[in-house]
Design a protein around this motif. Structure first.
Motif, PDB file in Angstrom:
ATOM      1  N   GLU A  63       0.851  -1.187   0.000  1.00 35.42           N
ATOM      2  CA  GLU A  63       0.000   0.000   0.000  1.00 35.42           C
ATOM      3  C   GLU A  63       0.884   1.233   0.000  1.00 35.42           C
ATOM      4  O   GLU A  63       1.772   1.369   0.823  1.00 35.42           O
ATOM      5  CB  GLU A  63      -0.918   0.030   1.224  1.00 35.42           C
ATOM      6  CG  GLU A  63      -2.093  -0.911   1.155  1.00 35.42           C
ATOM      7  CD  GLU A  63      -3.096  -0.620   2.266  1.00 35.42           C
ATOM      8  OE1 GLU A  63      -3.883   0.324   2.119  1.00 35.42           O
ATOM      9  OE2 GLU A  63      -3.054  -1.332   3.275  1.00 35.42           O
ATOM     10  N   LYS A  65       1.120   4.252   1.152  1.00 40.24           N
ATOM     11  CA  LYS A  65       0.571   5.190   2.117  1.00 40.24           C
ATOM     12  C   LYS A  65       1.541   5.392   3.267  1.00 40.24           C
ATOM     13  O   LYS A  65       2.447   4.586   3.498  1.00 40.24           O
ATOM     14  CB  LYS A  65      -0.775   4.693   2.655  1.00 40.24           C
ATOM     15  CG  LYS A  65      -0.674   3.408   3.478  1.00 40.24           C
ATOM     16  CD  LYS A  65      -2.018   3.024   4.054  1.00 40.24           C
ATOM     17  CE  LYS A  65      -1.896   1.811   4.980  1.00 40.24           C
ATOM     18  NZ  LYS A  65      -3.172   1.458   5.595  1.00 40.24           N
ATOM     19  N   GLU A 484       5.754  10.797  -0.195  1.00 39.85           N
ATOM     20  CA  GLU A 484       5.639   9.373  -0.509  1.00 39.85           C
ATOM     21  C   GLU A 484       6.458   8.569   0.500  1.00 39.85           C
ATOM     22  O   GLU A 484       7.468   9.049   1.022  1.00 39.85           O
ATOM     23  CB  GLU A 484       6.147   9.075  -1.927  1.00 39.85           C
ATOM     24  CG  GLU A 484       5.358   9.743  -3.043  1.00 39.85           C
ATOM     25  CD  GLU A 484       4.010   9.093  -3.292  1.00 39.85           C
ATOM     26  OE1 GLU A 484       3.713   8.051  -2.652  1.00 39.85           O
ATOM     27  OE2 GLU A 484       3.246   9.618  -4.126  1.00 39.85           O
ATOM     28  N   ASP A 512      -4.613  13.147   6.766  1.00 35.53           N
ATOM     29  CA  ASP A 512      -5.319  12.601   5.610  1.00 35.53           C
ATOM     30  C   ASP A 512      -6.210  13.668   4.966  1.00 35.53           C
ATOM     31  O   ASP A 512      -6.983  14.342   5.648  1.00 35.53           O
ATOM     32  CB  ASP A 512      -6.154  11.399   6.069  1.00 35.53           C
ATOM     33  CG  ASP A 512      -6.683  10.589   4.907  1.00 35.53           C
ATOM     34  OD1 ASP A 512      -5.925  10.382   3.946  1.00 35.53           O
ATOM     35  OD2 ASP A 512      -7.849  10.176   4.969  1.00 35.53           O
ATOM     36  N   ARG A 519      -5.488  13.264  -1.131  1.00 32.67           N
ATOM     37  CA  ARG A 519      -4.220  12.593  -0.838  1.00 32.67           C
ATOM     38  C   ARG A 519      -4.153  12.193   0.633  1.00 32.67           C
ATOM     39  O   ARG A 519      -4.815  12.790   1.494  1.00 32.67           O
ATOM     40  CB  ARG A 519      -3.054  13.494  -1.212  1.00 32.67           C
ATOM     41  CG  ARG A 519      -2.775  14.599  -0.228  1.00 32.67           C
ATOM     42  CD  ARG A 519      -1.338  15.106  -0.378  1.00 32.67           C
ATOM     43  NE  ARG A 519      -1.226  16.287  -1.212  1.00 32.67           N
ATOM     44  CZ  ARG A 519      -0.070  16.709  -1.716  1.00 32.67           C
ATOM     45  NH1 ARG A 519       1.024  16.043  -1.493  1.00 32.67           N
ATOM     46  NH2 ARG A 519      -0.028  17.805  -2.444  1.00 32.67           N
ATOM     47  N   GLY A 520      -3.333  11.195   0.911  1.00 32.47           N
ATOM     48  CA  GLY A 520      -3.167  10.732   2.279  1.00 32.47           C
ATOM     49  C   GLY A 520      -2.254  11.649   3.077  1.00 32.47           C
ATOM     50  O   GLY A 520      -1.841  12.717   2.600  1.00 32.47           O
TER      51      GLY A 520
END
Length: 682
Positions: A63, A65, A484, A512, A519-520
């Motif tokens: 994932e 995230k 990222e 979040d 976007r996270g």
């Protein structure tokens, strides 16, 4: 070694073209690929550095995230196993694993087979004492080969390593180790620094009393008759035998905990950050290889490479220094003061070690280089520095003046020693952190250099400078963020079961969907950053209230605990004004009880409390008695607003008087800020 040899990043770029069919017209184009296609980039690093696993991985990242990314699920690794893969080839080439020295000037070499044998002996001893994968082993040791050996022994059996420097006082060490409940303590009974031997027997005894989880103590001692420990490190690592010869590090899941390091915030106990074997191995290889341009010591392209980054064991750069072994690079380590003694300052000390150890890469904190320049050291008198081809700096911003001073000295030196590399010495200036044991910004041997700036954002590092509105900006100072995930970001904080403390530390500012784009969360690092139009970067210092004394971070809460334990001190506030290469200036403000005289005796008592509770490294530059400490209505000390005032920010931009419990006290701090800024301009 003579430079220029082919830069490591050029070799990697050629490999990408040959093996992946990828070509890039600029470095920034390659970096954009690396942060856009995380799967392809980190898979390429796995393959390029020939990482191995007895089982396949299902994916590079499950994932995308933060927090919560899972890297290389199914893969198995071991940090120590990667190190020991180099033993036979490096030894056959006649190269040592470690070259070490201290203040006595005696040079000692540790061979690759000896490194493996001694680590194996300790690993088997720990297993015999019941240490199992996941158990914590705490160490209180200086920067000596035995510390590296102990770390590799722990890593090889899956124990979780945690290290504190022996210049730290017992309360600060206990605050760290008690959180992780170590099963074994490895400690020294003395340490030498700045010409003085410091007895640590009482500290070791206090650690043992205060850490009830410790079942076994291993002592490193140079005494002829040391106090009776459970075991002596020297006796354990001297053992030989068939079991030791046959020992191999065990395979571990990619995300098995490797070590616990500590990064202090402004509240509470130091944060115990857990990093994994796989994430550290793959990120360190990319950082040291591609960006620090470190090669394998026995490879023809970089034959004889020797890596020295001066550090104490309390700084994350110790971990980075040891990382050189992952690529088969000889590590040169120095234990002691880099600047001589208080009575006889000598900023040539490390340069003599660089000459004696034949180091090709020398890194240190920016403050060290600034001190050398101020002392006007004579590099030519340090010995033969002709093999040195690269300088590295981190910990705080390196000023353009300091970098230019060294550029001029090395250019002059090159005319006499014939070093073409030193005619325009390359600087691998980096900025990263304990938090992810890596760097966000650093060097690239192929890019232009500008004194005072770092050359680029690193491959795999999606770093931006955010405006107050949370938008990426160029040529403006903003918050350093990473948008990222990276493999070496923390697995978790120890005893942070729901992850609340981890999220609050890095993801609270940009949670979040913070900008409505879907976007996270985004990682906020706590530094001021400017990304220049050409891709180079400037770090301006900490954007939060954390103390950063020449790269060593400490939470203000720890300092307050030491100071406010004094009955004479009612309240206190400290700020660190390290900013864009300026000398670190740390004023301390104290509120004393009525009738207590603020004199030299009181100042000495406060300094002694800091030294006893933390370390001499965190003594303030000046102490001031004040009537009140500015606080919010909720009672929080206003560290960051006062810091910003002293950096020249207008009061209306940094302080909301309506939210203050005692706004009248601001007049004193405003006057102090005006005087401080006027002195700095003078």
């Amino acid at each position: 070694m003579t430079a220029p040899f082919v830069p490591q990043i050029a070799l990697y770029r050629s490999w990408l073209a040959e093996q992946r069919g990828l070509t890039f017209s600029t470095y920034e184009e390659m970096r954009q690929w690396s942060v856009r296609d995380l799967d392809a980039f980190w898979r390429s690093i796995w393959d390029y550095y020939d990482l191995q696993s007895p089982t396949p991985f299902a994916a590079v990242i499950t994932e995308r995230k933060m927090p919560g990314a899972v890297w290389f699920p199914g893969a198995q690794v071991n940090y120590a196993r990667k190190v020991f893969r180099h033993v036979d080839a490096a030894h056959a080439a006649g190269l040592p694993a470690i070259v070490s020295s201290g203040e006595d000037g005696r040079l000692v070499e540790t061979s690759w087979p000896e490194l493996r044998r001694r680590a194996a002996a300790l690993a088997l001893h720990l297993k015999d004492r019941g240490v199992r994968p996941g158990d914590r082993v705490a160490a209180y040791l200086p920067n000596i080969p035995e510390t590296i050996i102990a770390f590799l022994a722990n890593a090889s059996i899956g124990a979780v390593w945690s290290l504190c420097a022996p210049d730290m006082a017992a309360p600060a060490v206990i605050d760290r180790f008690k959180q992780i409940e170590p099963k074994v303590l490895i400690a020294c009974d003395t340490v030498t620094y700045a010409g003085r031997r410091h007895d640590r027997k009482d500290v070791v005894a206090e650690l043992r009393r205060s850490l009830p989880s410790v079942e076994h103590v291993i002592l490193h001692s140079e005494a002829a008759a040391p106090a009776a420990p459970d075991a002596l490190l020297s006796e354990i690592t001297a053992r030989t035998g068939a079991a030791i010869d046959a020992f191999e590090p065990i395979w571990l899941p990619f995300d098995h905990p490797l070590w616990i390091v500590y990064s202090s915030g402004t509240t509470g106990l130091p944060k115990p950050i857990v990093h994994g074997h796989g994430g550290i191995v793959i990120v360190v290889l990319a950082l040291l290889g591609l960006h620090n341009d470190l090669g394998c010591s026995y490879h023809p392209n970089s034959f004889g490479e020797r890596y020295h980054w001066y550090s104490s064991t309390g700084w994350i750069m110790w971990n980075s220094q040891v990382g050189g072994l992952l690529s088969g690079t000889t590590c040169c380590i120095f234990d002691g003061s880099p600047g001589g003694t208080k009575d006889k300052p000598d900023w040539s000390t490390l340069w003599r070690f660089v000459a004696q150890s034949k180091a090709t890469f020398f890194g240190a904190g920016a403050a060290f280089f600034a001190s050398c320049a101020k002392a006007e050291i004579d590099l030519a008198a340090a010995g033969d520095l002709s093999r040195l081809r690269c300088l590295g700096s981190t910990g705080s911003p390196l000023s353009a003046d300091t970098q230019a001073w060294f550029n001029d000295r090395f250019a002059a030196l090159s005319k006499s020693n014939g070093s073409t590399a030193q005619a325009n010495i390359w600087w691998a200036n980096i900025s990263g952190g304990t938090d992810f044991a890596g760097a966000f910004i650093g060097g690239n041997r192929e890019l232009p250099q500008t004194p005072g700036a770092m050359q680029c954002r690193l491959l795999g590092a999606a770093v931006e400078a955010f405006s107050e509105q949370g938008r990426a900006v160029i040529d403006e100072v903003g918050e350093l963020v990473c948008t990222e995930p990276m493999p070496s970001m923390p697995l978790y904080f120890w005893n942070d079961k729901d992850g609340a403390r981890y999220r609050a530390s890095y993801f609270e500012t940009y949670p979040d969907n913070f900008d409505g784009s879907g976007r996270g969360p985004v990682w906020r690092h706590g530094d001021w950053l400017k990304v220049n139009p050409d891709g180079s970067c400037v770090i301006y210092g900490r954007s939060d209230a954390t103390i950063n004394r020449h790269g060593l971070r400490m939470g203000t809460s720890e300092l307050y605990a030491a100071i406010e334990a004094l009955p004479e001190v009612l309240d206190s506030l400290v700020v660190d004004l390290e900013y864009l290469g300026r000398d670190s200036y740390m004023p301390l403000f104290v509120v004393l009880r009525d009738g207590v005289a603020f004199d030299d005796t009181m100042r000495a008592k406060i300094n002694k409390a800091i030294e006893a509770g933390l370390s001499r490294r965190f003594l303030p530059n000046e102490i001031f008695a004040v009537a009140e400490i500015p606080r919010t209505l909720s009672g929080k000390k206003q560290e960051l607003p006062i810091k910003k005032l002293l950096l020249g920010h207008p009061v209306e931009k940094v302080i909301n008087k309506e939210a203050m419990a005692n706004p009248a006290c601001l007049d004193w701090y405003l006057a102090f800020a005006r005087d401080h800024l006027a002195r700095n301009k003078a």
